[in-house]
Design an enzyme around this catalytic site. Sequence first.
Site, short mmCIF file in Angstrom:
data_model
loop_
_atom_site.label_atom_id
_atom_site.label_comp_id
_atom_site.label_asym_id
_atom_site.label_seq_id
_atom_site.Cartn_x
_atom_site.Cartn_y
_atom_site.Cartn_z
N GLY A 1 0.87 -1.20 0.00
CA GLY A 1 0.00 0.00 0.00
C GLY A 1 0.88 1.22 0.00
N ALA A 2 2.01 1.11 -0.70
CA ALA A 2 3.05 2.15 -0.65
C ALA A 2 2.63 3.45 -1.31
CB ALA A 2 4.32 1.62 -1.33
N GLY B 1 -0.50 4.66 -0.91
CA GLY B 1 -1.69 5.14 -0.21
C GLY B 1 -1.40 6.37 0.63
N TYR C 1 -1.22 5.48 18.74
CA TYR C 1 -1.10 6.25 19.98
C TYR C 1 0.01 5.70 20.88
CZ TYR C 1 -4.16 10.09 19.61
OH TYR C 1 -4.66 11.31 19.25
N LEU C 2 0.33 4.43 20.72
CA LEU C 2 1.42 3.86 21.53
C LEU C 2 2.77 4.40 21.08
CD1 LEU C 2 0.19 0.19 21.93
CD2 LEU C 2 0.25 1.98 23.66
N GLY C 3 2.80 5.03 19.92
CA GLY C 3 4.05 5.63 19.45
C GLY C 3 4.13 7.12 19.76
N LYS C 4 3.04 7.69 20.29
CA LYS C 4 3.08 9.12 20.65
C LYS C 4 4.02 9.25 21.84
CE LYS C 4 -0.65 10.55 18.17
NZ LYS C 4 -0.84 11.72 17.36
N HIS D 1 -7.17 3.65 20.79
CA HIS D 1 -6.22 4.63 21.33
C HIS D 1 -6.46 4.93 22.82
CE1 HIS D 1 -5.43 4.96 17.19
NE2 HIS D 1 -6.26 5.93 16.88
N ARG E 1 -4.97 12.83 31.99
CA ARG E 1 -4.78 13.72 33.15
C ARG E 1 -5.20 13.00 34.41
NH1 ARG E 1 -8.92 18.27 34.67
NH2 ARG E 1 -7.75 19.53 36.13
C1 BG6 Z 1 -7.11 7.62 13.80
C2 BG6 Z 1 -8.59 7.77 13.61
O1 BG6 Z 1 -6.80 6.36 14.30
O2 BG6 Z 1 -6.65 8.61 14.69
C3 BG6 Z 1 -8.94 9.15 13.14
O3 BG6 Z 1 -9.04 6.82 12.64
C4 BG6 Z 1 -8.34 10.19 14.04
O4 BG6 Z 1 -10.35 9.34 13.08
C5 BG6 Z 1 -6.85 9.92 14.23
O5 BG6 Z 1 -8.52 11.46 13.44
C6 BG6 Z 1 -6.24 10.88 15.23
O6 BG6 Z 1 -4.86 10.69 15.27
P1 BG6 Z 1 -3.89 11.88 15.63
O7 BG6 Z 1 -2.55 11.27 15.54
O8 BG6 Z 1 -4.14 12.96 14.63
O9 BG6 Z 1 -4.28 12.31 17.01
#
Ligand code: BG6
Length: 789
Positions: A29-30, A32, A202-205, A264, A367
């Site tokens: 999917g390179a 995409g 989110y685990l990579g944030k 997330h 928080r």
């Molecule tokens: C994605 C969702 O997983 O995360 C999206 O499918 C959402 O709807 C996005 O906008 C938000 O990610 P980030 O990194 O912009 O906070």
Amino acid sequence: MLTVAMCVALLGCLQAQELRGHVSVILLGATGDLARKYLWRGLFQLYLDEAGKDYSFSFHGAALTSTKQGQAFIAKVLESLSCPEDVAPDRCSELKGQFQRLSAYRHLATREDYMALSKDIEAQVQRGGLREAGRIFYFSVPPFAYADIARNINSSCRPGPGAWLRVVLEKPFGHDHLSAQQLATELGGFFREEEMYRVDHYLGKQAVAQILPFRDQNRKALDGLWSRHHVERVEIIMKETVDAEGRTSFYEEYGVIRDVLQNHLTEVLTLVAMELPHNISSSESVLQHKLRAFRALRGLQKGSAVLGQYQAYSEQVRREQQKPDSFHSLTPTFAGVLVHMDNLRWEGVPFILMSGKALDERVGYARILFRNQAYCVQNDEHWVADQSRCLPRQIVFYIGHGELGSPAVLVSRNLFRPSLPPESWKELGARPGLRLFGRPLSDFYAYSPVREQDAYSVLISHIFHGRKDSFVTTENLLASWGFWTPLLDGLAHEVPRLYPGGAENGHLLDFEFGGARLCFSQQQPEQLVPGPGPAPMPSGFQVLKARYRESPLISAWPEELIAKLADDIEATAVRAVRRFGAFHLALSGGSSPVPLFQQLATRHYGFPWAHTHLWLVDERCVPLWDPESNFQHLQTHLLQHIRVPYYNIHPMPVHLRQRLCAEEDQGAQTYASEISALVANSSFDLVLLGMGADGHTASLFPQSPSGLDGEQLVVLTESPSRPFQRMSLSLPLINRARKVAVLVMGRVKREITVLVSRVGHEPKKWPISGVLPTSGQLVWYMDYEAFLG
Ligand code: BG6
């Protein structure tokens, strides 16, 4: 001979050890959107970090597009790549040139294509005098394509012995528990668990990835703080300003709970709530602790959530999916959910999860707000941030955006000075005028990453290093869906509150919580989405008093009926305790009493629980911890929320000597003796019964050979439905009660209600008709649907 063979083998091994490892990354999917925005950048970052170290690389961008188009696309993306500020320009252009040369497009569709790819990789490894270390397949494709690709990789593109395979999967991982399980089973047929890396970005944030290390490095300070004794509430929030325009075909099927909360926000929740492993570098241990946190999550009820939908959404769906003008979507674009954990650390602490599209700002954070029981006499002008015990005390993992504009970890100065790894986190400089969560930034010890990195770059590096704790395992995935699916089912027909979007939302979406429930703070201004029929609001009706089978009948809408019954039970309890020093209450199982239990648990602070004995009217012959057990229901919805002395709780002894309801174990007789010993005259103060659609009550079914008359106080009976074996109070015992309340709810009971209103005393046919307290009082509680249809 053997020695020679061993020497040759040893030499081979030594040579293999000396050969440089080669890693092939295949991005499926390179061409995409995700690949263009994040993945190529992440791969380039991996190359910047690893170039010149132990491994050589090749990057294969794969898609179904024609070779010409694909090549042009990739050339453009690669050209646009840039290095982080800390890489010198010369070095950057050198590495970028190398990365471009190592990256190529290839059309990958059939099994033969995969075989050819495998051959090419092997040839390249041989040519370069290298050793194949591993292959990473990054699935940036829609889930319907997973199975075919997985099959092809498994059959034709696995690396040879000694080299690893890592496949990286992007959400959605199913739509509910069942579909997630099916997908997991399907993938499990092709890959081993350790080969799969399911991404939750989110685990990579950076702020999220810092939660466990922060808890670990500040163990000493947090040990005494991280629990229900000190935490007032936890908020896990992801607000967005964007809406779903352009993605409604995806969004319409998923909605905000599946899109964001199930993954997330739940991941963040587990990182905050899980017990901290001794060694947080052990992926296995982190994942196991996370699973345990999942197990402690209390099941969600419909009342645990509020839903909203921005006003333009339905129109966007109509437009993008050619739906008729009459189409109105029920998909939520906003949700607030109240979560509780049933463990010693977190019991009673509300965890609020909230996310929405088209809100007033973009911001994400976890928080932790601590209780504050200080009162400061001096005027607040004299309060000093790091000394005052009156200022709010909080720890915030600030995921990004918002007023601060970057990820951060914030700790109120009146808590403690945290320790963060200085090589990756630095103290934030002063930002006069900036306020966060109602306080100036200067109130916090505030840290931000030395080098900001996007989530995908972090995760790609973790994939390369085999750090599985940053990914979602099958068990964790299913645990999460197991938690969310009942709520999603319960809310499937719920009409979300419409909101205008952006700042105009005002306070429309504000919500409040109490006990296990969460509700919007403001009344619904107006119903804009047509709901399923114009149902009258409960408050429009009074509680109706009438007679049924010559006994008093109380009828109302469910909410009011339950409230009235709970009030009556409390009044009876208070009277009994005043007169006799104790209140003996026998409760039925089934689903009707569940809202009553919840009402008693959350709204009746004056209930004399300390003097109440709780008995069971009936029980299923299953272990007490089985979800089918009536006692388990009572435990989940009532007992764990109130303070009843243990010795006042009397479950039915259905599970003795490791077997269920065996006559020889005399469980029924034991229960009867316990009742006779503790309840004066075996006369309960109140027995709560229900009525089945076949006229059964307690576990006394039509034609029951025992329990309808005779001397026995407690009997074993048979039910027509599973689990077949039951234990029940007998009719004679029930009829000795001072008061019997029969609760009947729902339209399904309408027919039997009409029938029973007409029959005489015929307990063999309709056991409920045999309920007639000898000297006590019988009261019927029926909701309008059961009574009026
Ligand atoms: C994605 C969702 O997983 O995360 C999206 O499918 C959402 O709807 C996005 O906008 C938000 O990610 P980030 O990194 O912009 O906070």
